[in-house]
Design a protein around this motif. Structure first.
Motif, PDB file in Angstrom:
ATOM      1  N   ILE A  81      93.861  36.303 -88.628  1.00  0.00           N
ATOM      2  CA  ILE A  81      94.344  35.755 -89.557  1.00  0.00           C
ATOM      3  C   ILE A  81      94.395  34.240 -89.741  1.00  0.00           C
ATOM      4  CG2 ILE A  81      96.628  35.537 -90.931  1.00  0.00           C
ATOM      5  CD1 ILE A  81      97.253  38.425 -89.964  1.00  0.00           C
ATOM      6  N   TRP A  82      94.348  33.444 -88.485  1.00  0.00           N
ATOM      7  CA  TRP A  82      94.607  32.185 -88.470  1.00  0.00           C
ATOM      8  C   TRP A  82      93.219  31.643 -88.723  1.00  0.00           C
ATOM      9  CZ3 TRP A  82      96.873  28.238 -89.815  1.00  0.00           C
ATOM     10  CH2 TRP A  82      96.649  26.740 -88.906  1.00  0.00           C
ATOM     11  N   GLU A  83      92.271  32.203 -88.124  1.00  0.00           N
ATOM     12  CA  GLU A  83      90.843  31.819 -88.207  1.00  0.00           C
ATOM     13  C   GLU A  83      90.338  31.980 -89.574  1.00  0.00           C
ATOM     14  OE1 GLU A  83      88.856  33.014 -83.744  1.00  0.00           O
ATOM     15  OE2 GLU A  83      89.040  34.368 -85.175  1.00  0.00           O
ATOM     16  N   GLU A  84      90.692  32.776 -90.597  1.00  0.00           N
ATOM     17  CA  GLU A  84      90.321  33.190 -91.644  1.00  0.00           C
ATOM     18  C   GLU A  84      90.996  32.181 -92.404  1.00  0.00           C
ATOM     19  OE1 GLU A  84      91.349  37.200 -92.929  1.00  0.00           O
ATOM     20  OE2 GLU A  84      89.885  38.030 -91.502  1.00  0.00           O
ATOM     21  N   LEU A  85      92.280  31.696 -92.465  1.00  0.00           N
ATOM     22  CA  LEU A  85      92.974  30.816 -92.881  1.00  0.00           C
ATOM     23  C   LEU A  85      92.054  29.271 -92.932  1.00  0.00           C
ATOM     24  CD1 LEU A  85      96.786  31.668 -92.488  1.00  0.00           C
ATOM     25  CD2 LEU A  85      95.457  31.880 -94.939  1.00  0.00           C
ATOM     26  N   ILE A  86      91.932  29.025 -91.782  1.00  0.00           N
ATOM     27  CA  ILE A  86      91.123  27.742 -91.479  1.00  0.00           C
ATOM     28  C   ILE A  86      89.744  27.745 -91.619  1.00  0.00           C
ATOM     29  CG2 ILE A  86      93.224  27.046 -90.141  1.00  0.00           C
ATOM     30  CD1 ILE A  86      91.639  27.285 -87.494  1.00  0.00           C
ATOM     31  N   GLY A  87      89.101  28.907 -91.559  1.00  0.00           N
ATOM     32  CA  GLY A  87      87.624  28.954 -91.871  1.00  0.00           C
ATOM     33  C   GLY A  87      87.102  28.677 -90.650  1.00  0.00           C
ATOM     34  N   LYS A  88      87.472  28.953 -89.359  1.00  0.00           N
ATOM     35  CA  LYS A  88      87.164  28.228 -88.134  1.00  0.00           C
ATOM     36  C   LYS A  88      87.389  29.146 -87.011  1.00  0.00           C
ATOM     37  CE  LYS A  88      87.439  24.459 -84.899  1.00  0.00           C
ATOM     38  NZ  LYS A  88      87.874  23.172 -84.589  1.00  0.00           N
ATOM     39  N   GLU A  89      86.254  29.700 -86.148  1.00  0.00           N
ATOM     40  CA  GLU A  89      86.653  30.582 -85.087  1.00  0.00           C
ATOM     41  C   GLU A  89      87.213  29.779 -83.983  1.00  0.00           C
ATOM     42  OE1 GLU A  89      84.432  34.045 -82.305  1.00  0.00           O
ATOM     43  OE2 GLU A  89      83.614  33.194 -83.870  1.00  0.00           O
ATOM     44  N   LEU A  90      88.225  30.242 -83.212  1.00  0.00           N
ATOM     45  CA  LEU A  90      88.855  29.420 -82.239  1.00  0.00           C
ATOM     46  C   LEU A  90      87.756  29.921 -80.793  1.00  0.00           C
ATOM     47  CD1 LEU A  90      92.543  29.903 -82.667  1.00  0.00           C
ATOM     48  CD2 LEU A  90      91.087  28.019 -83.645  1.00  0.00           C
ATOM     49  N   LYS A  91      87.887  29.127 -79.821  1.00  0.00           N
ATOM     50  CA  LYS A  91      87.248  29.419 -78.652  1.00  0.00           C
ATOM     51  C   LYS A  91      88.485  30.066 -77.851  1.00  0.00           C
ATOM     52  CE  LYS A  91      85.590  27.155 -74.253  1.00  0.00           C
ATOM     53  NZ  LYS A  91      85.253  26.158 -73.461  1.00  0.00           N
ATOM     54  N   LYS A  92      88.272  31.301 -77.295  1.00  0.00           N
ATOM     55  CA  LYS A  92      89.272  31.893 -76.481  1.00  0.00           C
ATOM     56  C   LYS A  92      89.047  32.009 -75.094  1.00  0.00           C
ATOM     57  CE  LYS A  92      89.309  34.526 -81.027  1.00  0.00           C
ATOM     58  NZ  LYS A  92      88.123  34.132 -81.437  1.00  0.00           N
ATOM     59  N   SER A  93      90.166  31.871 -74.490  1.00  0.00           N
ATOM     60  CA  SER A  93      90.171  32.245 -72.853  1.00  0.00           C
ATOM     61  C   SER A  93      91.143  33.546 -72.822  1.00  0.00           C
ATOM     62  CB  SER A  93      90.861  31.044 -72.254  1.00  0.00           C
ATOM     63  OG  SER A  93      90.136  29.689 -72.434  1.00  0.00           O
ATOM     64  N   PHE A  94      90.301  34.426 -72.184  1.00  0.00           N
ATOM     65  CA  PHE A  94      91.043  35.774 -72.003  1.00  0.00           C
ATOM     66  C   PHE A  94      91.777  35.763 -70.545  1.00  0.00           C
ATOM     67  CE2 PHE A  94      88.554  36.444 -75.138  1.00  0.00           C
ATOM     68  CZ  PHE A  94      88.752  37.393 -76.088  1.00  0.00           C
ATOM     69  N   LEU A  95      93.143  36.019 -70.125  1.00  0.00           N
ATOM     70  CA  LEU A  95      93.930  35.721 -68.976  1.00  0.00           C
ATOM     71  C   LEU A  95      94.074  37.195 -68.616  1.00  0.00           C
ATOM     72  CD1 LEU A  95      94.225  32.639 -69.862  1.00  0.00           C
ATOM     73  CD2 LEU A  95      96.360  32.860 -68.606  1.00  0.00           C
ATOM     74  N   SER A  96      93.902  37.492 -67.527  1.00  0.00           N
ATOM     75  CA  SER A  96      94.235  38.752 -66.719  1.00  0.00           C
ATOM     76  C   SER A  96      95.629  38.542 -66.481  1.00  0.00           C
ATOM     77  CB  SER A  96      93.672  39.075 -65.483  1.00  0.00           C
ATOM     78  OG  SER A  96      94.076  38.227 -64.558  1.00  0.00           O
ATOM     79  N   GLN A  97      96.214  39.882 -66.223  1.00  0.00           N
ATOM     80  CA  GLN A  97      97.488  39.873 -65.953  1.00  0.00           C
ATOM     81  C   GLN A  97      98.158  39.194 -64.570  1.00  0.00           C
ATOM     82  OE1 GLN A  97      99.623  43.985 -65.839  1.00  0.00           O
ATOM     83  NE2 GLN A  97     100.291  43.682 -63.742  1.00  0.00           N
ATOM     84  N   GLU A  98      97.115  39.243 -63.586  1.00  0.00           N
ATOM     85  CA  GLU A  98      97.357  38.530 -62.336  1.00  0.00           C
ATOM     86  C   GLU A  98      97.374  37.112 -62.713  1.00  0.00           C
ATOM     87  OE1 GLU A  98      96.381  42.691 -61.800  1.00  0.00           O
ATOM     88  OE2 GLU A  98      95.147  40.971 -62.745  1.00  0.00           O
TER      89      GLU A  98
END
Length: 313
Positions: free
Chosen positions: A235-252
């Motif tokens: 939703i936020w990316e659509e509002l600002i017209g930009k894709e964020l760089k994402k870091s995926f954190l495991s549970q550990e």
């Protein structure tokens, strides 16, 4: 003709949610009373807030949990008690409400008591990990004390405050949405319930004299705001017209950050684990002791996640 509105006493009225509860109470036409501690006189900001309440029509009452007679005196003036005392980082501060319970028992005329909760349903959180578990434990103790005293109650499960969760897309320690990168918990697919604080206050105050919420837990579940972290990020990316760089954190990886942080933030890590890894908000309201805000108040116009995030775009 609409009946006479219950008189409401709000405790913790100068706090983050408390000030909103005062406004919602007055907006709904309740004669509204605010309990304030004597020592608040040394806090200029809170004094000005109290005066603002008074100018808007609230009645100010001096008292504290340490002064039993002041509590009894205040309670004799009202029908309903809503507690919003802080309990985030002050260990066992929630248990101070046992003094309030004793005063309510003595007065014997209170129609409804809403203890300080406004988060996840504590009776569903017996499995919570430390150090986030203690606040759930303390709130359960207060619930059991209320029930043992046969005090009519409503427990409020308000879920996740927008200002703390939604505003920053659930980035710890931030209160504005990122514009470059975002940390994602696991796959970002666990559902969270993101609720604007003003809506929390209004749902709460609508429930105080609603017979359908007597001796029940009310769950704030605005349907359009039951979203995963990734859905909110999109939703936020659509509002600002930009894709964020994402870091995926495991549970550990996420739990491994806990030991590097000060105690208040460790509590936040534990609570985010419960929501975004364990999925503790992924359930349906069922059984005789729970009611859903959307079912009770389907016409209430809550703030959607997109409307909230537009404020920052």
């Amino acid at each position: 003709m609409e009946g006479k509105k219950d008189r409401v006493l709000i405790i913790g009225a100068t706090g983050y949610l408390g000030r909103r509860l005062v406004k919602a109470s007055m907006d709904l036409g309740h004669p509204t009373f605010v309990l304030y501690r004597p020592e608040i006189a040394s806090d200029a900001e809170k004094v000005q807030m109290l005066i603002g309440f008074k100018m808007q029509g609230a009645t100010l009452l001096q008292g504290s949990f340490e002064d039993h007679e002041s509590l009894v005196s205040a309670l004799k003036k009202v029908d309903v008690v809503v507690s919003a005392v802080a309990g985030n980082h002050l260990r066992h501060a929630i248990l101070e409400q046992t003094k309030l319970i004793e005063a309510i028992k003595e007065v014997g005329t209170i129609k409804r008591f809403l203890p300080s909760e406004f988060g996840m349903d504590v009776d569903r959180m017996e499995h919570a990990i430390p150090p986030g578990d203690y606040i759930f434990t303390d709130k359960r103790l207060i619930r059991r004390a209320i029930e043992a005293a046969n005090i009519p109650y409503t427990y409020v499960s308000a879920n996740c405050c927008a200002g703390y969760f939604l505003a920053a897309l659930a980035q710890v320690g931030h209160f504005m949405p990122p514009t470059d990168s975002a940390m994602i918990y696991g796959n970002g697919d666990k559902k969270c319930i993101w609720v604007d604080e003003d809506d929390m206050a209004m749902y709460t105050m609508m429930s105080v004299d609603d017979p359908r919420t007597t001796n029940k837990t009310i769950y704030f579940r605005p349907r359009g705001n039951i979203l995963s972290q990734m859905e909110v990020v999109q939703i936020w990316e659509e509002l600002i017209g930009k894709e964020l760089k994402k870091s995926f954190l495991s549970q550990e990886e996420w739990l491994g950050t806990m030991e590097k942080l000060p105690p208040p933030l460790q509590i936040g890590v534990a609570h985010l684990y419960q929501i975004f890894y364990h999925g503790d908000l992924e359930f349906e309201v069922e059984g005789p002791h729970g009611v859903d805000s959307q079912d009770l108040y389907p016409d209430y116009k809550y703030v959607t996640a997109e409307e909230y995030l537009k404020r920052f775009a």
